[in-house]
Design an enzyme around this catalytic site. Structure first.
Site, PDB file in Angstrom:
ATOM      1  CG  HIS A 233      -1.680   1.223   1.488  1.00 45.45           C
ATOM      2  ND1 HIS A 233      -2.742   1.548   0.686  1.00 45.45           N
ATOM      3  CD2 HIS A 233      -1.586   2.211   2.404  1.00 45.45           C
ATOM      4  CE1 HIS A 233      -3.274   2.686   1.111  1.00 45.45           C
ATOM      5  NE2 HIS A 233      -2.592   3.109   2.145  1.00 45.45           N
ATOM      6  CG  ASP A 365      -6.591   3.052  12.773  1.00 48.23           C
ATOM      7  OD1 ASP A 365      -7.717   3.413  12.404  1.00 48.23           O
ATOM      8  OD2 ASP A 365      -5.609   3.027  12.018  1.00 48.23           O
TER       9      ASP A 365
END
Length: 868
Positions: A233, A365
């Protein structure tokens, strides 16, 4: 997740908006408040303020200078650049305020343009060289993020790139309208804005920049004891890679952090968060679900963290592979097996969060992308860069909106809220909408309970945690509408509720848009059919929801004096506006807008339906039939001729998008097929039907049949069933082709595409990429009796009822979330107007279709093709 949307969530809690529009209010830099220097002009443009000497001129393209800055030195850097440029009459532009600078350099900002704070436009290479030298000296020691698309001059915040000065556009090889520059032959080609420095083939790098290019190329990974094997990513903060320690042959994950880049809500950069992550992971080293730290190092000025490699896949992918609600034929046994698996996954995640809390840390998160599922179905948690001590009284500075707690919740409550969202998202991944309407929580729980054998307490506890009220109370709160079906008599209610919500959202005091919609409003403008006022007003009128003269006047006023850069395409430009005005019985206004289109270089467009010649040609043909005007007839045939040439050849690619041609109705070859089909119907020219068949076969080459027998567009990493870019848009035109000519391959493809429209679950509700598009496809089949009408009608009824899954309250009326489900939308392509049009196609007592889904209207015959 499409990371572009994050920046458009900062202005308004309900709608996507841009910080640079009149609807946004934020602090500006002091320089933005100064009087314009004598003899200079100022022009606002989105997030930018552009300054230049009055009457001055610049070449349309050339070498430009970019200056970067951090939040704490931006005012100082801007003042220095202003003081340098004004006396030298150097045109420049800058971001208006600190919030815009933060968003442009945030973690999920576009990597190709991030870091650009000030742009300076030298008139020639001599001025470029002098300005680079003097600005580098002037700004020596000032920090700023590296601009990835540019070449750095020296060690400071000065960068250069060759590109366009004027706003010019062309169609890329992928069929997109993109910024353009001229090549050596004078042809417009894409102005590449990739996150890597690039010099066009016909441009020579100025000699004074050669040492700076050599310095850039001197940093390599050659001497590192790690080998990068693949990219996981990229974000604006850096990359995430799978690598290998060459000393031990140990697989690792390498996490990169760029200094001064990838800012979070507090202004902390990626380097600060990486250091925090390393500290958190070492503190949690005894928790088995947490990856171990392998190493820390720097390369150039980039920081890296080498982590334990977790074999497996993110939970969002594991969920998709198993999820039974996308399969209309899934058995109760499959639902039970999935439920058991999901509950086991959840229990492991909850235990891991408890262990983290016991060590005094809040994860902060938790979401589907940060939960890794190993091959043995055990889980691990990744990405601890926002983790914080349990006593912290501020919310995490980076948040996934599908799991983000309200800002008043802090500490361990942040993770408890995310765990509650996970309970729902494992069974119905629509929790993004809970930020827009918390009361929707109970409705989602009801949908889950009706389809999955989940223990009631599991859902009740989730609803109570999210809403703050006991489940018994929340059961009485339903944020979605009642079930709607063609047989229920509720169409007038649905239409009234949708139309009232759309009208309540109108902002006639703004120049940039009338109705809030998708972020593409800020790229293509607020006038057009897909994302602007034309599409909304057309949907309201076509479905019997009424005419709104004051809003029509808003559209006409701006369409007749379109802003610079307005496109002329059918869905993204003025052709669609002309079409909508004609449907609204405003012919003269429509013809005036169409006259503007005729004056544009429309013959240079690509083949597609959204921006290109297929949509333009269909609209010319429609107006030719309605008016009998030869100029429209000739233009329609010219468009068809150009499209024929453009699709004469094709690649062998079996994948849609990326480096390959797109498939589908709006960007693929199905748009040309629709053009040829409609022209065949009014001429009887069998050659046009041949062209339609060729175009359809080219799109079918980029489709794949899934295990359940459904044919969908193959994007390599996913398959798409949707109307705009997926298979059902192809299916609409295939079915209409088959009414004129039998073709065994097409008949088989049509049947397989029909299976793609049977899924109970579609993540979004929109017309282009959601359930509304499925409804429009099924309605077209029912109207044309293209298949098993009884089965199609039954499925259509079910899909209309399931619109309730997505429906949200807005000012006492009804609204729908747009792309990514992060904000409401009212436009045709992604929002409420598209839902209204699709529901009208299914339920209205008069025919309702998308433009050109029915034969051309206005005349029995299009004036014939000119000969000679």
């Amino acid at each position: 997740m499409d990371e572009r949307y994050d920046a458009y969530c900062a202005v308004d809690p309900l709608f996507y908006d841009s910080l640079g529009t009149t609807g946004a209010k934020s602090a500006q830099f002091t320089a933005a408040e100064r009087p314009v220097p004598p003899g200079w002009a100022r022009e606002p443009s989105d997030d930018w303020l552009i300054y230049g000497p009055e009457g001055g001129s610049l070449p349309p393209q050339g070498w430009k200078i970019h200056v970067s800055a951090c939040l704490d030195n931006a005012e100082r850097v801007l003042d220095a650049v202003w003081a340098y440029c004004v006396p030298r009459e150097l045109p420049f532009k800058f971001l208006r305020g600190p919030r815009m600078l933060l968003m442009r350099n945030s973690k999920y900002a576009a990597r190709g343009s991030s870091g650009k704070f000030v742009t300076i436009y030298p008139r020639d290479e001599a001025e470029l060289e002098l300005a680079c030298k003097e600005l580098a000296e002037l700004l020596d020691g000032e920090p700023g993020p590296y601009i990835l698309s540019d070449l750095r001059y020296g060690a400071g915040p000065v960068f250069v790139r060759y590109g366009g000065f004027a706003a010019r556009y062309c169609v890329s090889d992928e069929g997109q309208v993109v910024p353009a520059i001229e090549d050596a032959t004078g042809v417009l080609v894409p102005d590449r804005r990739d996150p890597v420095f690039h010099v066009p083939d016909w441009v020579t790098l100025p000699a004074f920049l050669a040492p700076h290019l050599a310095a850039r190329n001197a940093t390599t990974t050659t001497d590192l004891p790690y080998r990068i094997e693949r990219v996981i990513h990229f974000s604006n903060g850096g990359g995430l890679y799978v690598g290998r320690d060459t000393r031990t042959d140990t697989p690792v994950v390498l996490k990169e952090a760029r200094p001064h880049a990838g800012l979070d809500a507090t202004g902390a950069d990626a380097v600060a968060r990486l250091a925090r992550e390393a500290e958190n992971l070492r503190h949690l080293a005894e928790v088995p679900q947490v990856p171990r730290v392998h190493d820390e190092f720097t390369l150039g000025d980039h920081h890296f963290l080498a982590l334990e490699f977790i074999e497996g896949e993110p939970l969002n992918r594991a969920l998709v592979a198993r999820y039974p609600l996308t399969d209309a034929d899934a058995s109760p046994e499959r639902f039970a097996a999935y439920t058991a698996w999901a509950l086991r996954v959840y229990e492991q995640v909850e235990r891991a969060i408890d262990a983290i809390h016991e060590r005094g840390i809040v994860y902060g998160d938790l979401h589907l992308f940060n939960i890794m599922v190993r091959p043995d179905d055990t889980v691990a948690l990744v990405d601890f860069e926002v983790a914080a001590p349990a006593g912290a009284d501020t919310p995490p500075a980076l948040r996934n909106q599908a799991f983000a707690a309200p800002r008043e919740r802090t500490g361990a409550a942040v993770d408890r809220y995310a765990l509650a969202c996970l309970r729902l998202a494992l069974f119905l991944p629509l929790t993004q909408v809970l930020r827009l309407a918390p009361a929707k929580t109970g409705h989602l729980a009801e949908i889950i309970a009706a389809r999955f054998p989940v223990p009631p307490a599991f859902l009740d506890e989730a609803v109570a945690e999210i809403t703050g009220v006991p489940r018994a109370v929340s059961r009485s709160v339903t944020a979605g509408p009642a079930d709607f079906s063609p047989d229920s008599g509720d169409w007038p209610l649905l239409r009234r509720q949708l139309a009232a919500g759309i009208i309540a959202s109108a902002t006639p005091y703004r120049d940039d848009r009338l109705f809030p919609g998708d972020i593409d409003q800020f790229r293509t403008g607020g006038l057009n059919l897909a994302y602007g006022a034309a599409g909304v007003l057309h949907a309201l009128h076509a479905t019997g929801a009424g005419r709104y003269p004051e809003h029509e006047e808003w559209l006409v006023k701006r369409a007749l004096n379109p802003p610079s850069g307005t496109r002329c395409g059918f869905y993204d430009g003025l052709h669609g506006v002309a079409y909508a005005l004609e449907q609204l019985d405003r012919r003269q206004d429509a013809l005036d807008v169409l006259d503007i289109c005729l004056g544009e270089p429309w013959e240079e467009l690509g083949h597609d339906l959204v921006s290109g010649l297929s949509g333009v040609g269909l609209n010319f043909a429609e107006f030719a039939g309605r008016t009998g005007e030869a100029v429209f007839r000739d233009a329609a045939w010219r468009a068809a001729e150009l499209v024929t040439a453009q699709i004469a050849s094709d690649t062998d690619a079996t994948v849609s998008g990326g480096r390959h041609p797109y498939a589908g109705l709006t960007r693929g070859r199905t748009g040309p097929a629709l053009l040829f089909l409609r022209l065949y119907e009014v001429t009887g020219d069998a050659g046009l039907l041949d062209h339609a068949a060729t175009a359809l076969r080219q799109d079918l080459r980029r489709c794949v049949v899934r295990d359940d027998g459904a044919m969908e567009v193959n994007e390599e990493w996913r398959t798409m069933p949707y109307l705009a870019h997926g298979s059902v848009g192809i299916g609409v035109v295939l079915d209409q082709y088959l009414r004129h000519r039998h073709d065994g391959e097409f008949a088989a493809a049509s049947a397989a595409i029909r299976r793609a429209a049977r899924s109970p679950f579609y993540a979004q509700s929109g017309l282009f990429a959601g359930r509304a598009g499925i409804i429009a496809y099924l309605a077209a089949r029912v109207t044309a009796a293209a298949g098993d009408t009884g089965a199609d009608r039954q499925e259509l009824t079910a899909q209309v009822r399931r619109l309730a899954w997505h429906a949200l309250p807005y000012r006492g009326f009804l609204a729908f979330p747009g792309e990514q489900l992060l904000r409401l939308s009212m436009d045709l392509a992604t929002g409420g107007a598209g839902v209204l049009l699709a529901a009208g196609a299914a339920l209205h007592d008069q025919p309702v279709t998308l433009p050109f889904f029915a034969p051309l209207t206005g005349a029995t015959k299009l004036p014939p093709r000119p000969r000679g």
